[in-house]
Write a protein that holds these residues in place. Structure first.
Motif, PDB file in Angstrom:
ATOM      1  N   VAL A  77      10.253   5.992   4.341  1.00  0.00           N
ATOM      2  CA  VAL A  77      10.554   5.041   5.501  1.00  0.00           C
ATOM      3  C   VAL A  77      11.382   3.647   5.367  1.00  0.00           C
ATOM      4  CG1 VAL A  77       9.631   4.299   7.675  1.00  0.00           C
ATOM      5  CG2 VAL A  77       8.694   6.509   6.778  1.00  0.00           C
ATOM      6  N   MET A  78      12.312   3.424   5.939  1.00  0.00           N
ATOM      7  CA  MET A  78      12.859   2.037   5.928  1.00  0.00           C
ATOM      8  C   MET A  78      12.844   1.571   7.561  1.00  0.00           C
ATOM      9  SD  MET A  78      16.256   0.662   3.837  1.00  0.00           S
ATOM     10  CE  MET A  78      17.165   1.623   4.712  1.00  0.00           C
ATOM     11  N   ALA A 101       6.928   3.601   1.712  1.00  0.00           N
ATOM     12  CA  ALA A 101       7.430   2.637   2.839  1.00  0.00           C
ATOM     13  C   ALA A 101       8.400   1.420   1.998  1.00  0.00           C
ATOM     14  CB  ALA A 101       6.239   1.659   3.408  1.00  0.00           C
ATOM     15  N   LEU A 102       9.800   1.466   2.474  1.00  0.00           N
ATOM     16  CA  LEU A 102      10.748   0.724   1.531  1.00  0.00           C
ATOM     17  C   LEU A 102      10.699  -0.449   2.281  1.00  0.00           C
ATOM     18  CD1 LEU A 102      13.315   3.799   1.081  1.00  0.00           C
ATOM     19  CD2 LEU A 102      11.702   2.830  -0.409  1.00  0.00           C
ATOM     20  N   ASN A 103      10.985  -1.538   1.488  1.00  0.00           N
ATOM     21  CA  ASN A 103      11.181  -2.814   1.872  1.00  0.00           C
ATOM     22  C   ASN A 103      12.889  -2.987   2.232  1.00  0.00           C
ATOM     23  OD1 ASN A 103      11.776  -5.662   2.036  1.00  0.00           O
ATOM     24  ND2 ASN A 103      10.596  -6.226   0.523  1.00  0.00           N
ATOM     25  N   TYR A 104      13.278  -3.049   3.433  1.00  0.00           N
ATOM     26  CA  TYR A 104      14.447  -3.076   3.673  1.00  0.00           C
ATOM     27  C   TYR A 104      15.347  -4.396   3.398  1.00  0.00           C
ATOM     28  CZ  TYR A 104      13.022  -5.861   7.869  1.00  0.00           C
ATOM     29  OH  TYR A 104      12.400  -6.951   8.528  1.00  0.00           O
ATOM     30  N   ALA A 110      18.234  -1.518  -5.599  1.00  0.00           N
ATOM     31  CA  ALA A 110      16.962  -1.187  -5.766  1.00  0.00           C
ATOM     32  C   ALA A 110      16.384  -0.261  -4.919  1.00  0.00           C
ATOM     33  CB  ALA A 110      16.078  -2.572  -5.370  1.00  0.00           C
ATOM     34  N   LEU A 111      16.833  -0.322  -3.700  1.00  0.00           N
ATOM     35  CA  LEU A 111      16.448   0.893  -2.574  1.00  0.00           C
ATOM     36  C   LEU A 111      16.903   2.281  -3.411  1.00  0.00           C
ATOM     37  CD1 LEU A 111      17.772  -0.574   0.431  1.00  0.00           C
ATOM     38  CD2 LEU A 111      15.337  -0.211  -0.002  1.00  0.00           C
ATOM     39  N   ALA A 120      11.687  11.231  -2.875  1.00  0.00           N
ATOM     40  CA  ALA A 120      11.949  11.523  -1.273  1.00  0.00           C
ATOM     41  C   ALA A 120      12.670  12.807  -0.960  1.00  0.00           C
ATOM     42  CB  ALA A 120      12.356  10.170  -0.611  1.00  0.00           C
ATOM     43  N   LYS A 121      11.769  13.628  -0.051  1.00  0.00           N
ATOM     44  CA  LYS A 121      12.402  14.579   0.294  1.00  0.00           C
ATOM     45  C   LYS A 121      13.216  14.465   1.873  1.00  0.00           C
ATOM     46  CE  LYS A 121      11.035  18.898   0.097  1.00  0.00           C
ATOM     47  NZ  LYS A 121      10.463  20.106   0.262  1.00  0.00           N
ATOM     48  N   VAL A 122      12.982  13.337   2.257  1.00  0.00           N
ATOM     49  CA  VAL A 122      13.706  12.828   3.718  1.00  0.00           C
ATOM     50  C   VAL A 122      13.367  11.335   3.645  1.00  0.00           C
ATOM     51  CG1 VAL A 122      11.402  13.068   4.879  1.00  0.00           C
ATOM     52  CG2 VAL A 122      13.559  13.157   6.134  1.00  0.00           C
ATOM     53  N   LEU A 123      14.313  10.682   4.190  1.00  0.00           N
ATOM     54  CA  LEU A 123      14.148   9.360   4.289  1.00  0.00           C
ATOM     55  C   LEU A 123      14.289   9.249   5.938  1.00  0.00           C
ATOM     56  CD1 LEU A 123      14.706   6.279   3.771  1.00  0.00           C
ATOM     57  CD2 LEU A 123      17.125   6.609   3.783  1.00  0.00           C
ATOM     58  N   VAL A 124      13.435   8.279   6.453  1.00  0.00           N
ATOM     59  CA  VAL A 124      13.525   7.989   8.036  1.00  0.00           C
ATOM     60  C   VAL A 124      13.722   6.590   8.190  1.00  0.00           C
ATOM     61  CG1 VAL A 124      11.928   7.745   9.927  1.00  0.00           C
ATOM     62  CG2 VAL A 124      11.557   9.662   8.597  1.00  0.00           C
ATOM     63  N   THR A 125      14.820   6.154   8.803  1.00  0.00           N
ATOM     64  CA  THR A 125      15.170   4.893   8.815  1.00  0.00           C
ATOM     65  C   THR A 125      15.437   4.377  10.283  1.00  0.00           C
ATOM     66  OG1 THR A 125      16.707   3.129   7.844  1.00  0.00           O
ATOM     67  CG2 THR A 125      17.633   5.234   8.392  1.00  0.00           C
TER      68      THR A 125
END
Length: 129
Positions: A77-78, A101-104, A110-111, A120-125
């Motif tokens: 999640v970003m 939880a990604l640091n945007y 880096a991301l 990750a199977k899915v990215l929620v952004t």
């Protein structure tokens, strides 16, 4: 029975009548049951009660499950510190998955590393990103 050796000890052995571990998911379920109308989330002018917050988390979890996300999968999640990120902290473990939880503020390399390493199977952004 001897006196408890610690001020918080009761002198009673743990059993289902006097002890239950409180996980974040159990906390949310209990809060929605005991304090359904109490404000749980405040974001600017928006307010969510525990009932609404719990419902939003369950809907998010259902959406993940419908997309095949389950036990042991990673969901990245970003997003900034918004209600959706908080909801992810309950929805993702709610389906048995792992939250990344990604640091945007990280750069693209880096991301990419975080996404590949976390599998990750899915990215929620957030649309902003």
């Amino acid at each position: 029975m001897s006196a408890p050796s610690h001020p918080f000890e009761t002198g009673l052995d743990r059993n289902p009548a006097n002890y239950a571990p409180l996980t974040p998911l159990a906390f949310l379920r209990r809060s929605a049951d005991v304090y359904p109308g109490k404000v749980a989330v405040v974001h600017g002018e928006r307010r969510y009660s525990y009932r609404e917050f719990s419902g939003r988390c369950r809907a998010f979890a259902s959406m993940l499950a419908a997309r095949g996300i389950g036990r042991g999968d990673t969901v990245a999640v970003m997003a900034p510190n918004v209600p959706a990120l908080l909801e992810a902290h309950y929805a993702v473990p709610g389906v048995g998955a792992v939250l990344n939880a990604l640091n945007y503020r990280l750069d693209a390399a880096a991301l990419a590393f975080c996404l590949e390493h976390g599998k990750a199977k899915v990215l929620v952004t957030d649309r902003e990103f």
